[in-house]
Design a protein around this motif. Sequence first.
Motif, PDB file in Angstrom:
ATOM      1  N   GLU A 133      43.690  45.002  43.768  1.00  0.00           N
ATOM      2  CA  GLU A 133      44.615  45.771  42.797  1.00  0.00           C
ATOM      3  C   GLU A 133      45.871  45.554  42.872  1.00  0.00           C
TER       4      GLU A 133
ATOM      5  N   GLU B  76      37.541  47.155  37.449  1.00  0.00           N
ATOM      6  CA  GLU B  76      39.094  47.101  36.817  1.00  0.00           C
ATOM      7  C   GLU B  76      38.689  48.083  35.625  1.00  0.00           C
ATOM      8  N   ALA B  79      38.422  51.686  36.899  1.00  0.00           N
ATOM      9  CA  ALA B  79      39.668  52.156  37.682  1.00  0.00           C
ATOM     10  C   ALA B  79      40.680  52.479  36.834  1.00  0.00           C
ATOM     11  N   ALA B  80      41.095  51.763  35.956  1.00  0.00           N
ATOM     12  CA  ALA B  80      41.825  51.882  34.646  1.00  0.00           C
ATOM     13  C   ALA B  80      41.591  53.271  33.963  1.00  0.00           C
ATOM     14  N   LEU B  82      39.851  55.693  34.889  1.00  0.00           N
ATOM     15  CA  LEU B  82      40.014  56.955  35.757  1.00  0.00           C
ATOM     16  C   LEU B  82      41.470  57.217  35.950  1.00  0.00           C
ATOM     17  N   ALA B  83      42.216  56.264  36.118  1.00  0.00           N
ATOM     18  CA  ALA B  83      43.580  56.482  36.204  1.00  0.00           C
ATOM     19  C   ALA B  83      44.123  57.231  35.069  1.00  0.00           C
ATOM     20  N   LEU B 105      35.444  52.570  44.179  1.00  0.00           N
ATOM     21  CA  LEU B 105      36.356  52.903  42.933  1.00  0.00           C
ATOM     22  C   LEU B 105      37.451  53.614  43.637  1.00  0.00           C
ATOM     23  N   ARG B 108      40.218  51.395  44.800  1.00  0.00           N
ATOM     24  CA  ARG B 108      40.930  50.679  43.599  1.00  0.00           C
ATOM     25  C   ARG B 108      41.964  51.629  42.807  1.00  0.00           C
ATOM     26  N   VAL B 109      41.635  52.813  42.370  1.00  0.00           N
ATOM     27  CA  VAL B 109      42.322  53.588  41.672  1.00  0.00           C
ATOM     28  C   VAL B 109      43.452  53.957  42.738  1.00  0.00           C
ATOM     29  N   LYS B 112      46.209  51.522  42.529  1.00  0.00           N
ATOM     30  CA  LYS B 112      46.889  51.545  41.208  1.00  0.00           C
ATOM     31  C   LYS B 112      47.865  52.699  41.008  1.00  0.00           C
ATOM     32  N   SER B 180      39.405  52.564  28.882  1.00  0.00           N
ATOM     33  CA  SER B 180      40.711  51.515  29.033  1.00  0.00           C
ATOM     34  C   SER B 180      40.216  50.156  28.478  1.00  0.00           C
TER      35      SER B 180
END
Lengths: 259, 326
Positions: A133, B76, B79-80, B82-83, B105, B108-109, B112, B180
Amino acid sequence: MNLVVLIKRVPDTETRIQIKEGKVVTDGISWIISPYDEYAVEEALRINEKLGGGKVTLLCLGPNDAKETIRKGLALGADDAVHLNDPAFGNGDATVTAKVLAAALKKMQYDFVLAGKQAVDEDNAQVAVRVAELLDLPHVNSVIKLELAADKQSAQCTREVDGDRDVATTTLPAIITAQQGLNEPRYPSLKGIMGAKKKPIVDWKAADLGLDPATLSAKLETVRVDPPPARPPGKKLAGDAATAAKELVRLLREEAKVI
Amino acid sequence: MGNNILIVAEEREGTLRKVAYELVTVANAMARELGGAMEACVLGNGVAACADSLAQTGVTQVYCADSPALQHFAPEVFAATLADVIRQAAPAAILFGATGWGKELGARVAAKLDLGVVADCVAFQVEGGTLVFQRPIYAGKAIATVRAKALPVIASMRPNIFPPAPLGDARAPVQAVAVSAVAARSQVIEKVKKEAAAVDLAEAKVVVSGGRGAKSTEGFVPIHELAKILGAAVGASRAAVDAGWIDYSTQVGQTGKTVAPQLYIALGISGAIQHLAGMSSSKVIVAVNKDPDAPIFQAADYGIVADMFDVLPVLNEELKRVLSEK
Ligand SMILES: Cc1cc2nc3c(=O)[nH]c(=O)nc-3n(C[C@H](O)[C@H](O)[C@H](O)COP(=O)(O)OP(=O)(O)OC[C@H]3O[C@@H](n4cnc5c(N)ncnc54)[C@H](O)[C@@H]3O)c2cc1C
Ligand SMILES: Nc1ncnc2c1ncn2[C@@H]1O[C@H](COP(=O)(O)O)[C@@H](O)[C@H]1O
């Protein structure tokens, strides 16, 4: 291909973890490459053996004596290594470790990166994914089969997650983490062990990576470590196999109440 | 940042996994002490029913990202999406189940949003305005107490530790969340299912494992039968896996699965330290081994010193008889 493998040094899995005053005693521990990282090293070596040429670089963040573990990876056949070795990295959690690894990878040239699914010390299973990431790379986790496309611009992976198996694709570069089953790691040869002594290991410190140690503060703090709760002594069931088996069923039902 | 706790609920084929309800129990206790509320989020394709169930758990808000783009896992995109939810909800803690999906997950989040992740938690306390967690390390050879130096923090909670929360009468609003638009450079394209009958090791209430003492693939037949009678998952030692008698995904131990079922039955397993690491937090442990000095007996609540092939037929018959009486 130019492949980078993230390896962590962990206590040998044979180790009985001793705890003193809330801390793990590290004296006398023998260290190994985390087993999942070994699958990653093996896969990288096989890829280049198959394609012919290329380079496998090990990337390890750890204290001074992690060099010994890095040499073990070089003995397996990796070409060279980068050792992220600075007290400023020392007390970091996974957040810091990932930031430092990502900063190092930014300075390196690679076609893709392999790592372990998790390091078997703290069992975090997050550093490699975090690095992906931070570098804005795709990742595929927990891979048991890796097939590169003919143009080497993408890969197809079989993953083993939560008892399921699935197939995933990714563009390259990416970070791919290894799960047991990916391959059977080799043992180092005598020639490999001798040759490893001459292979280059460069040391990078925070300054080499343009990192300000002040930005490397951990998000988490390990307050203390304790042994797991002791189990009460068990009992051996008397009699022959049949008698003991019947008695077991009774005890599981009436005493333990688990069936 | 507020004092709310956000639950990230995992679904499988349109149904919430049990661990999602366990997270409600955890979130409830945390929110009460921090003086906040519980909220929940679900992501997937065809997850309206999941959102509906979550809405009845006592949360004050459900975020639901429901889209064909979320049919298969794409790190990706998940994660995006959820962010975005986390930025809007601004919670004090974000809770995942400590499953492969939740941990991947979550990591990754976290990167971010520059958050710490405490993985595989088995207990927690609210202390001095922050959260403190207990988590096994070295596959259970030790327990670490980890404090979040600041909130928000992400934590993944081990399945099967906390009781699942029941559904109540209240119904929280469900807010649809847009997926996202980031590109999915990596994604799952196909799920290859395991055998329908098999029980997932990590979530099983009972695990029955065989080791080198099983001697062959055929030797595992009565072990599978025992598992079937008990509704158990089948596990194995590395020796049995390496011998090729059973799939390596069944390996229990430091480099295999960590399990903590109500009942663990080890048959023909010596109890090497790497094996013990993965199963010694099971509630009740049974060992069957020919060797009275096998280290597994030190971990076992009930031990039988005998040939497993003399024990298994009687054990299976007796269990069938007793369980049918229920
Ligand atoms: C890096 C590393 C990681 C490892 N990770 C793991 C891991 O995650 N999980 C794991 O399990 N191991 C792991 N191991 C391997 C571990 O060290 C042991 O070798 C392994 O657990 C032994 O398996 P076992 O108990 O089945 O075999 P053995 O140790 O050979 O024991 C077999 C037992 O069966 C008994 N027996 C034989 N016949 C019968 C019979 N008919 N009836 C009853 N009892 C019988 C014997 O008395 C003996 O106690 C790892 C090793 C290494 C080096
Ligand atoms: N200190 C480190 N140096 C190099 N690689 C690491 C380090 N820590 C973790 N990794 C990599 O990230 C993977 C996951 O580690 P973890 O999140 O610690 O379980 C490991 O298998 C390694 O490939």
